[in-house]
Write a protein that holds these residues in place. Structure first.
Motif, PDB file in Angstrom:
ATOM      1  N   LYS A  24       0.834  -1.206   0.000  1.00 35.65           N
ATOM      2  CA  LYS A  24       0.000   0.000   0.000  1.00 35.65           C
ATOM      3  C   LYS A  24       0.865   1.250   0.000  1.00 35.65           C
ATOM      4  O   LYS A  24       0.558   2.214  -0.708  1.00 35.65           O
ATOM      5  CB  LYS A  24      -0.923   0.020   1.220  1.00 35.65           C
ATOM      6  CG  LYS A  24      -2.099  -0.906   1.111  1.00 35.65           C
ATOM      7  CD  LYS A  24      -2.971  -0.795   2.342  1.00 35.65           C
ATOM      8  CE  LYS A  24      -4.142  -1.723   2.306  1.00 35.65           C
ATOM      9  NZ  LYS A  24      -4.963  -1.623   3.532  1.00 35.65           N
ATOM     10  N   ALA A  25       1.927   1.241   0.784  1.00 35.35           N
ATOM     11  CA  ALA A  25       2.832   2.395   0.835  1.00 35.35           C
ATOM     12  C   ALA A  25       3.494   2.609  -0.529  1.00 35.35           C
ATOM     13  O   ALA A  25       3.625   3.753  -0.986  1.00 35.35           O
ATOM     14  CB  ALA A  25       3.886   2.195   1.911  1.00 35.35           C
ATOM     15  N   ASN A  26       3.892   1.529  -1.192  1.00 37.90           N
ATOM     16  CA  ASN A  26       4.490   1.644  -2.528  1.00 37.90           C
ATOM     17  C   ASN A  26       3.491   2.193  -3.539  1.00 37.90           C
ATOM     18  O   ASN A  26       3.839   3.029  -4.373  1.00 37.90           O
ATOM     19  CB  ASN A  26       5.019   0.293  -3.002  1.00 37.90           C
ATOM     20  CG  ASN A  26       6.279  -0.127  -2.269  1.00 37.90           C
ATOM     21  OD1 ASN A  26       6.953   0.699  -1.671  1.00 37.90           O
ATOM     22  ND2 ASN A  26       6.571  -1.409  -2.306  1.00 37.90           N
ATOM     23  N   LEU A  27       2.242   1.744  -3.450  1.00 36.80           N
ATOM     24  CA  LEU A  27       1.219   2.251  -4.354  1.00 36.80           C
ATOM     25  C   LEU A  27       0.974   3.743  -4.126  1.00 36.80           C
ATOM     26  O   LEU A  27       0.841   4.512  -5.077  1.00 36.80           O
ATOM     27  CB  LEU A  27      -0.089   1.477  -4.178  1.00 36.80           C
ATOM     28  CG  LEU A  27      -0.137   0.098  -4.799  1.00 36.80           C
ATOM     29  CD1 LEU A  27      -1.422  -0.622  -4.393  1.00 36.80           C
ATOM     30  CD2 LEU A  27      -0.058   0.189  -6.307  1.00 36.80           C
ATOM     31  N   ASP A  28       0.908   4.144  -2.851  1.00 35.01           N
ATOM     32  CA  ASP A  28       0.718   5.563  -2.532  1.00 35.01           C
ATOM     33  C   ASP A  28       1.889   6.397  -3.041  1.00 35.01           C
ATOM     34  O   ASP A  28       1.690   7.496  -3.566  1.00 35.01           O
ATOM     35  CB  ASP A  28       0.535   5.764  -1.030  1.00 35.01           C
ATOM     36  CG  ASP A  28      -0.807   5.245  -0.531  1.00 35.01           C
ATOM     37  OD1 ASP A  28      -1.723   5.067  -1.366  1.00 35.01           O
ATOM     38  OD2 ASP A  28      -0.927   5.004   0.679  1.00 35.01           O
ATOM     39  N   ALA A  29       3.100   5.896  -2.893  1.00 33.10           N
ATOM     40  CA  ALA A  29       4.280   6.620  -3.372  1.00 33.10           C
ATOM     41  C   ALA A  29       4.239   6.751  -4.896  1.00 33.10           C
ATOM     42  O   ALA A  29       4.540   7.812  -5.434  1.00 33.10           O
ATOM     43  CB  ALA A  29       5.555   5.902  -2.941  1.00 33.10           C
ATOM     44  N   ASN A  30       3.829   5.690  -5.581  1.00 34.04           N
ATOM     45  CA  ASN A  30       3.726   5.740  -7.042  1.00 34.04           C
ATOM     46  C   ASN A  30       2.648   6.728  -7.481  1.00 34.04           C
ATOM     47  O   ASN A  30       2.831   7.468  -8.442  1.00 34.04           O
ATOM     48  CB  ASN A  30       3.436   4.360  -7.623  1.00 34.04           C
ATOM     49  CG  ASN A  30       4.634   3.443  -7.552  1.00 34.04           C
ATOM     50  OD1 ASN A  30       5.763   3.893  -7.420  1.00 34.04           O
ATOM     51  ND2 ASN A  30       4.383   2.149  -7.623  1.00 34.04           N
ATOM     52  N   ARG A  31       1.523   6.739  -6.765  1.00 36.61           N
ATOM     53  CA  ARG A  31       0.455   7.683  -7.104  1.00 36.61           C
ATOM     54  C   ARG A  31       0.918   9.121  -6.938  1.00 36.61           C
ATOM     55  O   ARG A  31       0.628   9.975  -7.764  1.00 36.61           O
ATOM     56  CB  ARG A  31      -0.765   7.432  -6.221  1.00 36.61           C
ATOM     57  CG  ARG A  31      -1.595   6.280  -6.663  1.00 36.61           C
ATOM     58  CD  ARG A  31      -2.906   6.228  -5.908  1.00 36.61           C
ATOM     59  NE  ARG A  31      -3.444   4.894  -6.014  1.00 36.61           N
ATOM     60  CZ  ARG A  31      -3.874   4.167  -5.015  1.00 36.61           C
ATOM     61  NH1 ARG A  31      -3.833   4.658  -3.787  1.00 36.61           N
ATOM     62  NH2 ARG A  31      -4.349   2.963  -5.201  1.00 36.61           N
TER      63      ARG A  31
END
Length: 99
Positions: free
Chosen positions: A75-82
């Motif tokens: 989830k943290a990686n997805l948020d960073a990518n967003r």
């Protein structure tokens, strides 16, 4: 996670051997007709499930914590990518307006 799975399979295998021995020694009832093998497997599954539930409680909790940590990391990686995409989009729009 792999450790929990292997321990659970070990308990199932142990129950399978015990049930097989009990059925073939006549202590436990045999299945109907040709269903004897299926009967042994189903009985072993039914017996091993509560044993695994009680015996592997700590290992299951450890595996659960690992899964939660992995999901949180994803989830943290997805948020960073967003956020990176938002910054890139904002930058492109700002450059397009100034040209």
């Amino acid at each position: 996670m792999l450790r929990y799975t292997l321990m659970r399979l070990g308990i199932l295998a142990g129950c399978l051997v015990v049930v097989w021995g009990l059925v073939y020694s006549g202590i436990a009832p045999r299945g109907l007709g040709a269903s004897n093998g299926l009967w042994i497997i189903m009985l072993a599954l039914v017996i091993s499930a509560p044993i695994s539930f009680v015996v592997l409680r700590k290992e299951r909790d450890r595996a659960s914590v690992q899964i939660v940590q992995r999901v949180d990391r994803m989830k943290a990686n997805l948020d960073a990518n967003r956020s990176q995409e938002d910054v890139a989009d904002d930058t492109a729009r700002a450059q397009g307006q100034t040209s």
